[in-house]
Design an enzyme around this catalytic site. Sequence first.
Site: not given
Length: 191
Positions: A13-14
Site C-alpha cells: 500500500s505504501t
Amino acid sequence: MSKHQRVGYKRVSTVDQNTGRQLDGIELDRVFEDKASGKDTHRPALQEAIKYVRDGDTLVVHSMDRLARNTEDLLRLVRELNAKHVSVEFVKERLTFSGSAADPMAELMMTMLAGFAQFERSMIRERQREGIAVAKEKGVYKGGKAKLTAEQVASMRARVAAGDAKAVVARDFGISRETLYQYLKAALQNG
C-alpha cells in the site's frame, strides 16, 4: 517450445511497507512489484505483468486483495488473464482460476465473486441515494448546476451539425465530450 512461466505479482500500500513476506519461498520465474494503494488504478507493474504473461503461464499473487481494488476489479482482471489462457493463483486463499470449465470449484467461486461484485455495486448506489436524500432534507444538496445556457447549447448543436469535431466543440465550451453527448442526446429527445 517455450516453458510455461510462474510470474509473481506483489503490491504494497505504501512505500514504507515491505513485500518480502508476499510470495516468500515460492519459486517464480519473474516478479513484478507495485507500491500503490489498492484504490489506485495506476499500477504500472501489474499492467507490465499482464502484458508479459503468455498462454500457459500462471500469475501468482499472495492474496486477492493484493491484485484488485474491489470485487469487480478482481473479476475483470481474472477474466482478462484467463482469456489470454493465463491461470491466476492466489496463495493465501489457495485458489487457482484457469478459466477452464473443467474446474467446477473455480467456476463456482467466479460465480460467487460475480454475485459479490453486483451486491457491492448495489450497496454503493444505495448509500449514494441515502446520502443524497439526507443532504436534500438538510437543504444541502442542490444537484449539479447547468453548465451551459440555452443559447450555448444551440450554438454547440449548430457547430456539431456543421461538422466540427466534437472534441474541439466540447473543449471550446469547457465541458467533457461525455457532457456534450448528454446535451446532444437531450436535445434529440426533446425534439
